[in-house]
Design an enzyme around this catalytic site. Structure first.
Site, PDB file in Angstrom:
ATOM      1  CG  ASP A 262      23.788   1.102  73.914  1.00 27.40           C
ATOM      2  OD1 ASP A 262      24.503   2.095  73.679  1.00 27.40           O
ATOM      3  OD2 ASP A 262      22.960   1.060  74.844  1.00 27.40           O
TER       4      ASP A 262
ATOM      5  CG  ASP B 159      21.126  -1.513  68.559  1.00 24.82           C
ATOM      6  OD1 ASP B 159      20.418  -0.842  69.341  1.00 24.82           O
ATOM      7  OD2 ASP B 159      22.049  -2.259  68.937  1.00 24.82           O
TER       8      ASP B 159
END
Length: 266
Positions: free
Chosen positions: A93, A91
């Protein structure tokens, strides 16, 4: 009428036959004697062929042992390689960098407005530089709506003198929506099985649904740490090495921060 043999003729003929038989017996004896060593030599030769050579460094057992050891060594190497994930998915963020892109009001300046987590940088440098990862691919799976900013950050953040994160990543799925869709495309594009993937994310809703595909997920609620990186790789190796190819989520079990977060990964 046949002429009747005299007694003297009969005795001469009998003596000739006896001499003849004696000569044949001697000849047979010589043939038997001369053939026996040949047969024994032939048997010895055959025995040598079938028996391992016990001379120094060349006996059959040593050769077999060497072959077995080589095979076992080769097997151990292959096993070690197979226990590493074939696809490492991050991922973005709050896993690779901070803050999250939606928190920014304008295009970020990399290194000033947005920064990499130190452990994320270190993990990517390891993936890029260490030989053991040479057969492993790297990918991004992000739900951010700031798609252009995300791609700009990937192309700007450097993990080496001439290498960016974008260079490292073979696949990038960056768009809003369920990460089931992201992983479906990653699977189709890479041809890698879900059970050969590992996924690092800060949202349990993502790790929960992705783990059901068979992916091993690592939950890192406050960004990737070195301990969670190691935990994920070790857990993957242990599970896949034991034959467990099911999905699961490992890492912190609580979102709430505690002071010993780095030392208390579950």
């Amino acid at each position: 009428k046949k002429k009747k043999k005299t007694q003297k003729e009969k005795e001469t003929e009998a003596a000739a036959m006896a001499l003849d038989n004696s000569n044949n017996a001697v000849a047979d004896s010589k043939n038997t004697s001369s053939n026996q060593p040949t047969n024994e030599k032939k048997k010895d030769t055959e025995n040598k062929k079938s028996s391992p050579d016990t001379s120094s460094g060349q006996d059959g057992n040593q050769s077999t042992s060497t072959t077995t050891a080589t095979a076992e060594t080769s097997g151990a190497t292959n096993t070690t390689t197979e226990r590493l994930p074939k696809l490492v998915v991050f991922d973005l963020d709050n896993t690779v960098w901070t803050p999250e892109l939606y928190e920014l009001y304008s295009k970020p300046v990399v290194g000033r407005d947005i920064k990499l987590f130190p452990a994320a940088l270190k993990a990517m440098q390891e993936l890029n530089n260490e030989a053991k990862w040479s057969k492993t691919k790297v990918a991004a799976a992000s739900r951010t709506g700031e798609i252009d900013w995300a791609h700009m950050c990937l192309a700007t953040f450097k993990i080496g003198q001439n290498t960016t994160i974008d260079d490292l990543m073979s696949y990038k799925q960056i768009y809003p929506g369920s990460k089931l869709r992201h992983f479906k495309h990653l699977h189709e594009d890479s041809k890698i099985e879900y059970s050969d993937m590992i996924f690092f994310d800060d949202d349990t809703s993502n790790t929960s649904e992705v783990s059901r595909l068979g992916v091993l997920c690592v939950y890192n609620p406050y960004g990737l740490t070195e301990k969670l990186w190691r935990l994920g790789i070790e857990e993957f190796s242990k599970r896949r090495g034991s034959g467990d190819r099911s999905g699961a989520t490992v890492g912190k079990t609580s979102y709430y921060y505690d002071d010993d977060y780095d030392d208390d990964s579950d």
